[in-house]
Design a protein around this motif. Structure first.
Motif, mmCIF file in Angstrom:
data_model
loop_
_atom_site.group_PDB
_atom_site.id
_atom_site.type_symbol
_atom_site.label_atom_id
_atom_site.label_comp_id
_atom_site.label_asym_id
_atom_site.label_seq_id
_atom_site.Cartn_x
_atom_site.Cartn_y
_atom_site.Cartn_z
ATOM 1 N N MET A 142 -13.473 2.962 4.587
ATOM 2 C CA MET A 142 -12.983 1.889 5.437
ATOM 3 C C MET A 142 -12.134 0.902 4.619
ATOM 4 O O MET A 142 -11.056 0.492 5.050
ATOM 5 C CB MET A 142 -14.161 1.164 6.080
ATOM 6 C CG MET A 142 -13.780 0.153 7.112
ATOM 7 S SD MET A 142 -15.209 -0.560 7.926
ATOM 8 C CE MET A 142 -15.881 -1.567 6.624
ATOM 9 N N ILE A 143 -12.597 0.537 3.440
ATOM 10 C CA ILE A 143 -11.860 -0.392 2.579
ATOM 11 C C ILE A 143 -10.521 0.210 2.162
ATOM 12 O O ILE A 143 -9.487 -0.462 2.200
ATOM 13 C CB ILE A 143 -12.700 -0.774 1.337
ATOM 14 C CG1 ILE A 143 -13.969 -1.511 1.731
ATOM 15 C CG2 ILE A 143 -11.877 -1.587 0.352
ATOM 16 C CD1 ILE A 143 -13.729 -2.829 2.431
ATOM 17 N N VAL A 144 -10.532 1.495 1.793
ATOM 18 C CA VAL A 144 -9.280 2.154 1.394
ATOM 19 C C VAL A 144 -8.302 2.163 2.564
ATOM 20 O O VAL A 144 -7.113 1.892 2.389
ATOM 21 C CB VAL A 144 -9.560 3.584 0.878
ATOM 22 C CG1 VAL A 144 -8.275 4.372 0.712
ATOM 23 C CG2 VAL A 144 -10.322 3.529 -0.435
ATOM 24 N N GLY A 145 -8.805 2.433 3.766
ATOM 25 C CA GLY A 145 -7.940 2.416 4.945
ATOM 26 C C GLY A 145 -7.350 1.039 5.200
ATOM 27 O O GLY A 145 -6.166 0.916 5.541
ATOM 28 N N LEU A 146 -8.163 -0.003 5.028
ATOM 29 C CA LEU A 146 -7.659 -1.370 5.201
ATOM 30 C C LEU A 146 -6.571 -1.691 4.179
ATOM 31 O O LEU A 146 -5.541 -2.285 4.515
ATOM 32 C CB LEU A 146 -8.799 -2.377 5.060
ATOM 33 C CG LEU A 146 -9.650 -2.643 6.277
ATOM 34 C CD1 LEU A 146 -10.860 -3.492 5.904
ATOM 35 C CD2 LEU A 146 -8.851 -3.322 7.355
ATOM 36 N N VAL A 147 -6.806 -1.307 2.940
ATOM 37 C CA VAL A 147 -5.827 -1.589 1.885
ATOM 38 C C VAL A 147 -4.528 -0.836 2.163
ATOM 39 O O VAL A 147 -3.433 -1.393 2.002
ATOM 40 C CB VAL A 147 -6.399 -1.224 0.500
ATOM 41 C CG1 VAL A 147 -5.329 -1.279 -0.577
ATOM 42 C CG2 VAL A 147 -7.548 -2.149 0.145
ATOM 43 N N GLU A 148 -4.640 0.420 2.613
ATOM 44 C CA GLU A 148 -3.441 1.187 2.923
ATOM 45 C C GLU A 148 -2.638 0.518 4.043
ATOM 46 O O GLU A 148 -1.412 0.416 3.963
ATOM 47 C CB GLU A 148 -3.805 2.616 3.326
ATOM 48 C CG GLU A 148 -4.274 3.468 2.165
ATOM 49 C CD GLU A 148 -4.778 4.838 2.599
ATOM 50 O OE1 GLU A 148 -4.903 5.095 3.826
ATOM 51 O OE2 GLU A 148 -5.055 5.653 1.705
ATOM 52 N N GLN A 149 -3.331 0.071 5.079
ATOM 53 C CA GLN A 149 -2.636 -0.588 6.180
ATOM 54 C C GLN A 149 -2.009 -1.906 5.730
ATOM 55 O O GLN A 149 -0.904 -2.253 6.137
ATOM 56 C CB GLN A 149 -3.592 -0.831 7.352
ATOM 57 C CG GLN A 149 -3.999 0.430 8.073
ATOM 58 C CD GLN A 149 -2.808 1.177 8.629
ATOM 59 O OE1 GLN A 149 -1.939 0.598 9.264
ATOM 60 N NE2 GLN A 149 -2.753 2.468 8.367
ATOM 61 N N ALA A 150 -2.729 -2.658 4.900
ATOM 62 C CA ALA A 150 -2.209 -3.942 4.419
ATOM 63 C C ALA A 150 -0.958 -3.738 3.568
ATOM 64 O O ALA A 150 0.000 -4.509 3.672
ATOM 65 C CB ALA A 150 -3.281 -4.688 3.632
ATOM 66 N N THR A 151 -0.952 -2.702 2.737
ATOM 67 C CA THR A 151 0.225 -2.464 1.894
ATOM 68 C C THR A 151 1.413 -1.967 2.709
ATOM 69 O O THR A 151 2.547 -2.089 2.264
ATOM 70 C CB THR A 151 -0.082 -1.449 0.769
ATOM 71 O OG1 THR A 151 -0.591 -0.249 1.342
ATOM 72 C CG2 THR A 151 -1.070 -2.020 -0.218
ATOM 73 N N LYS A 152 1.147 -1.437 3.905
ATOM 74 C CA LYS A 152 2.240 -1.032 4.798
ATOM 75 C C LYS A 152 2.782 -2.215 5.588
ATOM 76 O O LYS A 152 3.747 -2.078 6.311
ATOM 77 C CB LYS A 152 1.766 0.047 5.762
ATOM 78 C CG LYS A 152 1.511 1.381 5.106
ATOM 79 C CD LYS A 152 1.004 2.381 6.125
ATOM 80 C CE LYS A 152 0.659 3.696 5.458
ATOM 81 N NZ LYS A 152 0.077 4.645 6.426
ATOM 82 N N GLY A 153 2.111 -3.370 5.478
ATOM 83 C CA GLY A 153 2.609 -4.568 6.136
ATOM 84 C C GLY A 153 1.774 -5.053 7.304
ATOM 85 O O GLY A 153 2.193 -5.958 8.019
#
Length: 128
Positions: free
Chosen positions: A76-87
């Motif tokens: 879940m954390i990795v998914g959040l970080v991926e979405q955040a880095t996409k903007g």
């Protein structure tokens, strides 16, 4: 919707009536707290379980995570970080709150650019 004519303030009720209402409120509050606690415990249990999808686990392992560290919470954390880095601003806000910072740190470079732009506007007005 409450009818204000039917409402009786506690100051106009007898002590026994007020005590009984307070007791009922306490019982309801305890039940709500127990319900929230059991939901929180269930969520913690599920998040601590290993990722059941092997492809997802391999993808996380390729991101330099040990298989022992890969659980639903980490996914879940990795998914959040991926979405955040996409903007995704909402994902970034969630991450900031998880880190304990209610307000994201201000970008000092952006502040300096804003000040420089204001100074240039002032200079342009003088030159013209």
């Amino acid at each position: 919707m409450a009818n204000n004519e039917n409402l009786i303030p506690f100051s106009e009720r007898s002590k026994d009536e007020a005590r009984e209402c307070g007791r009922k409120g306490g019982i309801a509050s305890g039940a709500a707290r127990r319900r929230k606690r059991s939901m929180r415990e269930a969520a913690e249990l599920y998040l601590s379980l290993p990722v059941s999808d092997g492809r997802r686990a391999n993808k996380l392992n390729r991101k330099y995570l040990d298989y022992d560290d890969i659980d639903n919470q980490m996914a879940m954390i990795v998914g959040l970080v991926e979405q955040a880095t996409k903007g995704d601003a909402r994902a970034a806000t969630v991450i900031v709150k998880l880190l304990g910072e209610e307000v994201p740190r201000e970008d000092q470079a952006a502040d300096q650019l804003t000040k420089a732009a204001e100074l240039l506007e002032g200079i342009d007005g003088v030159i013209e």
